[in-house]
Write an enzyme that holds these catalytic residues in place. Sequence first.
Site, mmCIF file in Angstrom:
data_model
loop_
_atom_site.group_PDB
_atom_site.id
_atom_site.type_symbol
_atom_site.label_atom_id
_atom_site.label_comp_id
_atom_site.label_asym_id
_atom_site.label_seq_id
_atom_site.Cartn_x
_atom_site.Cartn_y
_atom_site.Cartn_z
ATOM 1 N N SER A 106 -3.773 -2.363 -0.209
ATOM 2 C CA SER A 106 -2.762 -1.489 -0.788
ATOM 3 C C SER A 106 -3.176 -1.051 -2.181
ATOM 4 C CB SER A 106 -1.413 -2.216 -0.847
ATOM 5 O OG SER A 106 -0.966 -2.550 0.453
ATOM 6 N N CYS A 108 2.036 3.270 9.436
ATOM 7 C CA CYS A 108 2.746 4.189 8.531
ATOM 8 C C CYS A 108 1.809 5.135 7.787
ATOM 9 C CB CYS A 108 3.613 3.404 7.555
ATOM 10 S SG CYS A 108 2.699 2.451 6.327
ATOM 11 N N ARG A 135 9.318 5.980 -6.547
ATOM 12 C CA ARG A 135 8.183 5.313 -5.897
ATOM 13 C C ARG A 135 7.427 4.607 -7.013
ATOM 14 N NH1 ARG A 135 5.295 6.059 -1.003
ATOM 15 N NH2 ARG A 135 3.052 5.683 -1.126
#
Length: 349
Positions: A265, A303, A124
């Site tokens: 984000s 999500c 990630r």
Amino acid sequence: MAKNQWRPYTNGSHAPSTPRHLLSIADLTPTEFATLVRNASSYKKTIKSDSMPERLTGALSGKTVAMMFSKRSTRTRVSTEGAVVKMGGHPMFLGKDDIQLGVNESLYDTSVVISSMVSCIVARVGPHSDIANLAKHSSVPVINALCDTFHPLQAIADFLTIHESFASQSATHGTHPSSLGLEGLKIAWVGDANNVLFDLAIAATKMGVNVAVATPRGYEIPSHIVELIQKAREGVQSPGNLTQTTVPEVAVKDADVIVTDTWISMGQETEKIKRLEAFKDFKVTSELAKRGGAKENWKFMHCLPRHPEEVSDEVFYSERSLVFPEAENRLWAAISALEAFVVNKGKIA
């Protein structure tokens, strides 16, 4: 020896074959993607019935999966660790305090060393170049658990969620290996064009699902990603179509599913005030769906993590909302991907 001449040591006279990686849904054929979703669905049903599929029992026994996370995570970490443990393996978490990609040593060195000690790397990261370089030099499969450009495990989980809600309504359900029985469905994405959308749109194109994207002007899908989405049409008998607009009501017309995500984000915190102003008319509400003419039984997905400016409580906690099954489905998506890329060495069946 020059760095680009280095090859992993083997007990034989030749280097091992290059492992197959999962960096984006673009790496998969329609049949492969549909198979990953179907397998995830099957494993979910079996395991939740207190049974373990024979092909998964001890499938990762004796194997270590390195989880290299330079970004914080909740669902990705829990789902990945849970998947590895259920399959009998050992998850090794390496957070940003344990390893800093490309800081203390090159990505090349990190990839070569860590891949020599584990059976898989689940990463990630930030820039897509980080995950691409890890994969380029890794001797084991690399699975993208999120980068700034793609999020393939989320796309698998999202289509599992959609499949559970809509596939049984389609007459084409299960008639072809490359089909999930979702042809003609419409997804409306309202909000920021980001990594989650990019892989979702690629998957939708392959599955014959149409995607309408509504973003403020200046926040559209980048042209090189649009090209990648269009390329996903190749070889697909009835590919999904992508449309873009700056008007949310236009996007949600006849939508079966309305999706949004965070407007800010990780790494975009300095843009918070600017983004909140730009996206203020893009909040998902029942009123928006009604004005735009979404289908009567439309569903909502996100999500997570969710912020109140992105979607109303009325929608988020309603019977329309699939967000919590969607989050759980990250576990089953991880199991499906680990089996395909680690256990079966990239053969998806």
